[in-house]
Scaffold this motif. Structure first.
Motif, PDB file in Angstrom:
ATOM      1  N   ILE A   9      10.663 -12.534 -10.160  1.00 51.81           N
ATOM      2  CA  ILE A   9      11.476 -11.578 -11.156  1.00 51.81           C
ATOM      3  C   ILE A   9      10.470 -10.316 -11.478  1.00 51.81           C
ATOM      4  N   THR A  10      10.909  -9.309 -11.287  1.00 46.45           N
ATOM      5  CA  THR A  10      10.005  -8.004 -11.513  1.00 46.45           C
ATOM      6  C   THR A  10      10.625  -7.368 -12.889  1.00 46.45           C
ATOM      7  N   ASP A  19       4.100  -4.247  -6.225  1.00 48.75           N
ATOM      8  CA  ASP A  19       3.203  -5.298  -6.215  1.00 48.75           C
ATOM      9  C   ASP A  19       3.874  -6.591  -5.918  1.00 48.75           C
ATOM     10  N   SER A  20       5.098  -7.036  -6.351  1.00 48.50           N
ATOM     11  CA  SER A  20       5.909  -8.124  -6.088  1.00 48.50           C
ATOM     12  C   SER A  20       6.069  -8.035  -4.334  1.00 48.50           C
ATOM     13  N   TYR A 105      -1.769 -14.176 -14.665  1.00 48.66           N
ATOM     14  CA  TYR A 105      -2.390 -13.447 -13.830  1.00 48.66           C
ATOM     15  C   TYR A 105      -2.344 -11.855 -14.374  1.00 48.66           C
ATOM     16  N   GLY A 106      -3.405 -10.894 -14.218  1.00 50.16           N
ATOM     17  CA  GLY A 106      -3.128  -9.649 -14.728  1.00 50.16           C
ATOM     18  C   GLY A 106      -2.539  -8.730 -13.562  1.00 50.16           C
ATOM     19  N   LYS A 107      -2.867  -7.520 -13.704  1.00 51.82           N
ATOM     20  CA  LYS A 107      -2.240  -6.455 -12.822  1.00 51.82           C
ATOM     21  C   LYS A 107      -2.848  -6.248 -11.480  1.00 51.82           C
ATOM     22  N   ARG A 129       4.879  -5.494   3.361  1.00 51.98           N
ATOM     23  CA  ARG A 129       5.522  -5.946   2.008  1.00 51.98           C
ATOM     24  C   ARG A 129       7.069  -6.618   2.567  1.00 51.98           C
ATOM     25  N   HIS A 130       7.444  -7.241   1.625  1.00 57.44           N
ATOM     26  CA  HIS A 130       8.927  -7.953   1.794  1.00 57.44           C
ATOM     27  C   HIS A 130       9.404  -6.845   0.830  1.00 57.44           C
TER      28      HIS A 130
END
Length: 434
Positions: A9-10, A19-20, A105-107, A129-130
């Protein structure tokens, strides 16, 4: 609960989405099935990528975490992990407040989650990436962080200093995505026009965009999040030279009153802003300028606000968003100013500013009726195909609605569309053979 499925979930911006997508690809290489933004999560693991930019975004992120924490408590979820901007900034506090989360977790350390689940990072998938967007477009993040210190902004506190990605790494990513069928690239970073300055003190954004434009298969490039101070004008010449660089620029101006610009630490004046807008439109005729403005910043007077309204009427932005000032912990304005504009005044000003823009948008969209415009089809929805012109970025800008009954269209393909009607923020059209 589906074994070996991870629901991602972004929250927040497209930079988080990238990032996701990077993390999803790594998990898939390790044998997991990854689902993004599932309305009804069914996996045994959930990963929430949070936003921590403004109060509303933080609240939405926390509510989402609590919702999944409840699912875990009720036995509908085995593991819950949280990453991104909110946990980068408030990780320790969140650990105490929401113990149901297995780990925060951070960035920048989110790939540690792989090791914590007993998996290894797959080197062959680094940078891969997906894609969670439709197959024909992707977001392209060219840097992270920000060296600016605008008074209201918490982003530098979260992401740290500006860090440009190597040019060749970016170009290789573009080539890889083109080979997967991506035609349109939304180029993003905190401050697009600063690209390369951290490397050798010089702006390299014009050279980078020209190199991307020269890659075969790249049909549209759209530029997001420019900054008005020290704007590299050579970028405009590159835009004008290449047909596959959309005549579109997202440049956040925030305000126009010198009083406010100085208080916001924007390092630009009213006069410089107006001159830059004129130069942008002179060098790239027909460009659609998107901007973001802020109302209710500490010390904003009625005179400041009226000056902003008059500016919007004169500038006639093709696209505009606005928001009310939100005091963010640790920022210059929170430490040095009093949040002295009442919430109801902020809302009244925001509503008035958006009403002005609504009228402008209606007029500008109506001017397109009768024109034939190159349009990409994003999806089919009900009785319409939904597309966009080069002047429209996904999710935030007007769309073109084309009746599906007349002709079958392919998602991800370009068509010449004659605009037949317009509304406040959307257009109607029909495909024509040109």
């Amino acid at each position: 609960m589906k074994k070996n499925q991870i629901d991602f979930i972004t929250m927040g911006c497209s930079k988080n989405l990238v990032d996701s997508e990077l993390l999803m690809r790594q998990f898939e290489a390790n044998g997991y099935r990854c689902v993004h933004d599932a309305k009804h999560p069914e996996g045994e693991i959930a990963v929430i990528n949070t936003c921590g930019f403004i109060e509303d975004a933080k609240e939405e992120s926390i509510n989402t975490i609590l919702e999944f924490a409840k699912a875990k408590t009720e036995g509908r979820l085995n593991k819950l992990y949280v990453m991104g901007c909110l946990s980068q900034r408030y990780g320790k506090e969140l650990e105490k407040e929401i113990p149901e989360v297995d780990k925060f977790y951070g960035k920048f350390n989110y790939k540690q989650l792989l090791a914590d689940l007993g998996k290894a990072e797959v080197a062959a998938c680094n940078g891969k990436r997906h894609l969670t967007t439709p197959h024909h477009y992707a977001y392209l993040k060219i840097a992270e962080g920000c060296d600016r210190h605008c008074a209201y902004c918490a982003i530098p506190l979260i992401t740290g200093r500006h860090h440009s990605r190597p040019k060749e790494e970016i170009l290789q990513e573009v080539r890889d995505l083109v080979s997967q069928g991506v035609k349109e690239f939304q180029v993003i970073e905190q401050e697009l026009t600063y690209y390369g300055v951290d490397l050798d003190g010089k702006h390299h954004i014009a050279d980078l965009i020209e190199s991307i434009a020269n890659i075969k298969g790249v049909e549209w490039i759209r530029l997001h999040y420019a900054y008005p101070n020290q704007f590299p004008l050579e970028l405009l010449d590159v835009m004008n030279r290449h047909d596959n660089i959309c005549k579109y620029l997202d440049i956040a101006l925030q305000h126009i009153s010198d009083h406010m610009l100085k208080a916001m630490l924007r390092n630009v004046t009213r006069e410089e802003t107006i001159a830059l807008l004129k130069e942008i439109r002179r060098r790239v005729p027909g460009i659609a300028v998107r901007t973001t403005l802020m109302v209710g910043f500490p010390g904003e007077t009625e005179e400041d606000f009226n000056e902003l309204v008059d500016f919007v009427k004169e500038a006639r932005f093709e696209r505009m968003g606005a928001f009310a000032y939100s005091e963010e912990e640790g920022t210059y304005s929170q430490l040095h100013y009093k949040d002295d504009v009442p919430p109801e005044t902020k809302q009244l000003r925001l509503d008035k500013l958006m009403r002005v823009q609504q009228r402008i948008s209606e007029e500008l969209e109506a001017e397109k009726v009768g024109k034939v415009m190159k349009t990409i089809i994003d999806r089919k929805e009900g009785d319409y195909y939904v597309g966009r012109t080069e002047f429209c970025s996904p999710e935030v800008d007007p769309e073109v609605l084309i009746p599906a009954e007349k002709r079958r269209l392919r998602v991800g393909c370009f068509y010449n569309v004659k605009i037949t009607g317009s509304e406040e923020f959307d257009l109607y059209g029909e495909v024509v053979d040109k």
